[in-house]
Scaffold this motif. Structure first.
Motif, short mmCIF file in Angstrom:
data_model
loop_
_atom_site.label_atom_id
_atom_site.label_comp_id
_atom_site.label_asym_id
_atom_site.label_seq_id
_atom_site.Cartn_x
_atom_site.Cartn_y
_atom_site.Cartn_z
N GLY B 45 0.85 -1.19 0.00
CA GLY B 45 0.00 0.00 0.00
C GLY B 45 0.88 1.22 0.00
O GLY B 45 2.01 1.17 0.46
N PRO B 46 0.33 2.34 -0.51
CA PRO B 46 1.13 3.56 -0.53
C PRO B 46 1.44 4.06 0.88
O PRO B 46 0.82 3.60 1.84
CB PRO B 46 0.23 4.56 -1.28
CG PRO B 46 -1.12 3.95 -1.30
CD PRO B 46 -0.98 2.50 -1.12
N THR B 47 2.38 4.98 1.00
CA THR B 47 2.74 5.54 2.30
C THR B 47 1.50 6.12 2.98
O THR B 47 0.70 6.78 2.34
CB THR B 47 3.76 6.67 2.11
OG1 THR B 47 4.78 6.19 1.24
CG2 THR B 47 4.38 7.07 3.43
N SER B 49 -0.99 4.39 4.20
CA SER B 49 -2.21 3.63 3.94
C SER B 49 -2.63 2.80 5.15
O SER B 49 -3.70 2.21 5.16
CB SER B 49 -2.02 2.73 2.73
OG SER B 49 -0.93 1.87 2.94
N LYS B 51 -0.46 0.37 6.72
CA LYS B 51 0.21 -0.93 6.80
C LYS B 51 0.81 -1.19 8.17
O LYS B 51 0.54 -2.21 8.81
CB LYS B 51 1.36 -1.03 5.76
CG LYS B 51 0.96 -0.78 4.35
CD LYS B 51 2.16 -0.94 3.43
CE LYS B 51 3.25 0.05 3.69
NZ LYS B 51 3.22 1.29 2.93
N HIS B 208 7.17 -2.15 0.36
CA HIS B 208 6.92 -1.30 -0.80
C HIS B 208 7.34 -2.03 -2.06
O HIS B 208 6.91 -1.71 -3.14
CB HIS B 208 7.80 -0.03 -0.71
CG HIS B 208 7.16 1.08 0.01
ND1 HIS B 208 7.53 1.41 1.28
CD2 HIS B 208 6.17 1.91 -0.34
CE1 HIS B 208 6.78 2.43 1.67
NE2 HIS B 208 5.95 2.75 0.72
N LEU B 223 -3.59 -2.22 0.97
CA LEU B 223 -4.35 -1.24 1.75
C LEU B 223 -4.33 0.10 1.03
O LEU B 223 -3.34 0.46 0.40
CB LEU B 223 -3.74 -1.06 3.14
CG LEU B 223 -3.85 -2.22 4.12
CD1 LEU B 223 -3.21 -1.81 5.43
CD2 LEU B 223 -5.28 -2.62 4.33
N HIS B 224 -5.44 0.81 1.15
CA HIS B 224 -5.49 2.15 0.58
C HIS B 224 -6.37 2.99 1.49
O HIS B 224 -7.52 2.65 1.72
CB HIS B 224 -6.05 2.10 -0.83
CG HIS B 224 -6.10 3.44 -1.50
ND1 HIS B 224 -5.01 4.27 -1.57
CD2 HIS B 224 -7.11 4.10 -2.09
CE1 HIS B 224 -5.34 5.38 -2.20
NE2 HIS B 224 -6.62 5.32 -2.51
N ARG B 225 -5.82 4.06 2.03
CA ARG B 225 -6.54 4.93 2.96
C ARG B 225 -7.21 4.17 4.08
O ARG B 225 -8.37 4.40 4.41
CB ARG B 225 -7.58 5.75 2.21
CG ARG B 225 -6.91 6.68 1.24
CD ARG B 225 -7.85 7.74 0.77
NE ARG B 225 -7.16 8.57 -0.20
CZ ARG B 225 -7.74 9.09 -1.27
NH1 ARG B 225 -9.00 8.87 -1.51
NH2 ARG B 225 -7.05 9.83 -2.08
N GLN B 227 -8.23 1.12 4.24
CA GLN B 227 -9.18 0.05 3.93
C GLN B 227 -8.52 -0.99 3.04
O GLN B 227 -7.54 -0.70 2.35
CB GLN B 227 -10.41 0.63 3.22
CG GLN B 227 -11.34 1.34 4.18
CD GLN B 227 -12.41 2.10 3.48
OE1 GLN B 227 -12.15 2.75 2.46
NE2 GLN B 227 -13.61 2.04 4.01
N PHE B 229 -8.04 -2.70 -0.09
CA PHE B 229 -8.34 -2.30 -1.47
C PHE B 229 -8.37 -3.52 -2.36
O PHE B 229 -9.11 -3.61 -3.32
CB PHE B 229 -7.26 -1.32 -1.91
CG PHE B 229 -7.38 -0.83 -3.32
CD1 PHE B 229 -8.36 0.08 -3.67
CD2 PHE B 229 -6.52 -1.30 -4.30
CE1 PHE B 229 -8.47 0.53 -4.96
CE2 PHE B 229 -6.62 -0.85 -5.59
CZ PHE B 229 -7.60 0.07 -5.94
N VAL B 247 -3.64 3.30 -7.36
CA VAL B 247 -3.40 3.79 -6.00
C VAL B 247 -1.91 4.09 -5.80
O VAL B 247 -1.44 4.20 -4.67
CB VAL B 247 -3.88 2.81 -4.91
CG1 VAL B 247 -5.38 2.70 -4.94
CG2 VAL B 247 -3.22 1.45 -5.03
#
Lengths: 272, 298
Positions: B45-47, B49, B51, B208, B223-225, B227, B229, B247
């Motif tokens: 997931g992006p930074t 998110s 994790k 990452h 994960l994204h925001r 949740q 994803f 994302v």
């Protein structure tokens, strides 16, 4: 675990309020004036007025009261201790005795004085946090540097002091984060930080302090290198991107603070 | 496998940092997740998110604001006993774990965990030696040395040994290869695979690096925001390159190459996870319809 994060003393709360927009020099000077006033105030009426003024400032700065009170949490022990000491030792020996605890007598005068001193301490902390809540560390350091500049001639290293302050403030959150991470890492390895006697707890700190110091030194090294790489050589001939400027609102704020200070002090002077 | 024997279960897990302050931040909202025994799950997931927040619930370092977490059938409540028991079962290797070393010798540092478990000295010594061997360090040579005299990669392996010495059943690794050179990376991943095979360890890998995830994991949770994803077997997950990219995530380099070839007209499968697999697939595709492709290219 969020204990460290709940430390709100010295934390900047970004908001778009008139108080935030004031020149940092105005705020530093006003805060200094207010601190003097807290110490000069002689009666509860004065302190009450002072508290009202602070409340108005907080409202104007859009800082929630709950957040301010949370900042008092780390010093509650100090507050209680102050109150107790004053209650038992603050009054004169022939004061009205309220109750006794062994050889110590709590006097009515002591209680009154204790409450007064404690209230003064609370207001002191709230007044200073108002400054840090509404002024970013960089602005604060800038303001201090400019205020100290006239004293350079007598050997006050204004720029160096400001730079040290900026760096220290800048790294408080970093170190808090780092501490939290190390604590978690050691707890994940079964470290027990909250039980046992004083000695055991002190020893439990070693696995946290050693890595923390190691990383603080590493960071200091890296920072020094980064500053040197960008040709930093002290304040001599250094220009600023953001110039500080006094505005009309600063004059207005200064006048308001001055008026409030007199209002707090005057009635006391008349009565005594 | 995961459905029959779950080790970590999250239900409606929500976590809010600094509730009731101007800095309030929702890090997780209603995450449902099951990790099966012996599985290797990649959490990507992006930074920001969520994790790290998610995996810190797995061993009780964080408590759910709402929802619940079970580990090995034990529900995380706030009680000290439960927390201790859960920490014993779930080992956690943080990002840059070498920063947590503190003892005078490597041996003592690795022994910190087992000692906290209250084991007798003999058992502690045994575990330390074994754990050091697991990370590929000779206990006789490295044991008496100061951890601060080691190279970065060695320090990291000592730190990981310190967690393995707790003999966890679930190992959570947060960016274990960050800042290592390709060889150090490869070694760590090899070791993880080895432990899974030998000890039936369940692994949760936060990363990452999609290359690491592709190489090691059976399943990917994105994960994204705060949740979930995407939650799918690795091959299927990386087949959805567009969704991942939407994302801000990458696909493994192998997948990227295959996708480009396909876009250029070579009919390759794009769900290969290793370089070897991809090579075979490209050769196959070239042999089958490659003549047409190369002529169209010319």
């Amino acid at each position: 675990m969020e204990l460290l994060r709940s430390l709100t003393i010295g934390q900047y709360v970004p908001r778009a309020s008139p108080v935030h927009r004031l020149d940092p020099r105005t705020k530093v000077l006003a805060t200094t004036a207010l601190l003097v006033v807290v110490f000069l105030a002689r009666d509860f009426a004065g302190l009450g007025l002072f508290a009202l003024f602070l409340g108005a400032c907080l409202l104007l700065a859009q800082i929630p009261l709950g957040f301010v009170l949370r900042g008092l949490r780390p010093i509650w022990f100090l507050l209680v201790l102050t109150l107790l000491l004053q209650v038992f030792f603050g009054g004169t020996s022939e004061g009205t005795v309220l109750w006794r605890l062994g050889p110590f007598a709590a006097t009515r005068e002591g209680l009154v004085q204790g409450l007064f001193v404690t209230a003064r301490l609370v207001l002191l902390v709230v007044a200073t946090s108002l400054l840090t809540f509404t002024t970013s560390p960089v602005e604060l350091a800038d303001g201090m540097e400019r205020l100290l500049a006239p004293f350079r001639r007598v050997g006050v290293p204004a720029h160096e002091l400001a730079m040290m302050m900026t760096i220290a403030l800048r790294f408080i959150p970093t170190l808090v984060e780092e501490t939290e991470k190390i604590m978690k890492a050691q707890m994940a390895r079964g470290a027990d930080l909250d039980t046992g006697g004083l000695v055991r707890r002190a020893r439990a700190l070693v696995p946290i302090l050693v890595p923390l110091f190691v990383s603080a030194f590493r960071r200091a090294d890296e920072l020094a290198l980064a500053m040197e790489a960008r040709c930093y050589r002290g304040g001599e001939g250094r220009t600023r991107m953001k110039q500080l400027r006094y505005r009309r609102s600063d004059a207005l704020a200064a006048a308001v603070v001055l008026a409030a200070s007199f209002a707090v002090l005057l009635p006391g002077r008349f009565r005594w | 496998m995961s459905a029959t024997d779950p080790v970590v279960v999250c239900q409606g897990l929500t976590h809010v940092y600094l509730r009731g302050t101007p800095f309030e931040a929702v890090a997780l909202r209603g995450v449902d997740l099951v990790v099966g025994r012996g599985e290797c799950v990649g959490v990507a997931g992006p930074t920001g998110s969520g994790k790290s927040t998610l995996v810190q619930h797995f061993n009780g370092l964080l408590r759910p604001t709402e929802g619940s977490v079970w580990v090995d059938g034990v529900r995380m409540d706030g009680r000290g006993e439960t927390v201790r028991e859960i920490r014993r079962r779930v080992g956690m290797v943080f990002q840059y774990p070498e920063h947590q070393l503190f003892e005078e010798t490597v041996f003592e540092d690795v022994a910190f965990g087992p000692r906290n478990l209250g084991l007798d000295p003999e058992e502690v010594g045994e575990r330390v030696r074994e754990s050091l061997r697991w990370v590929g360090l000779d206990p006789d040579r490295f044991g008496p040395r100061s951890p601060f005299s080691l190279s970065g990669g060695e320090m990291r392996r000592v730190a990981i040994a310190g967690v393995l010495a707790m003999r966890p059943r679930v190992l959570v690794l947060d960016e274990p290869t960050a800042g290592l050179d390709p060889r150090g990376r490869q070694e760590i991943l090899e070791h993880v695979r080895e432990w899974r095979r030998q000890q039936g360890l369940t692994v949760v890998l936060v990363s990452h690096s999609m290359d690491d995830v592709a190489r090691l994991c059976d399943r990917v949770v994105v994960l994204h925001r705060g949740q979930v994803f995407l939650d799918a077997p690795t091959r299927e997950a990386f087949a959805q390159a567009d969704r991942l990219r939407s994302v801000g995530l990458d696909v493994p380099r192998v997948t990227d190459v295959l996708l480009r070839l396909r876009a250029g007209g070579l009919p390759v499968r794009t769900d290969c996870l290793t370089v070897e697999e991809a090579c075979e697939e490209i050769v196959r595709a070239l042999r089958a319809g490659g003549s047409a492709w190369s002529s169209s290219e010319a």
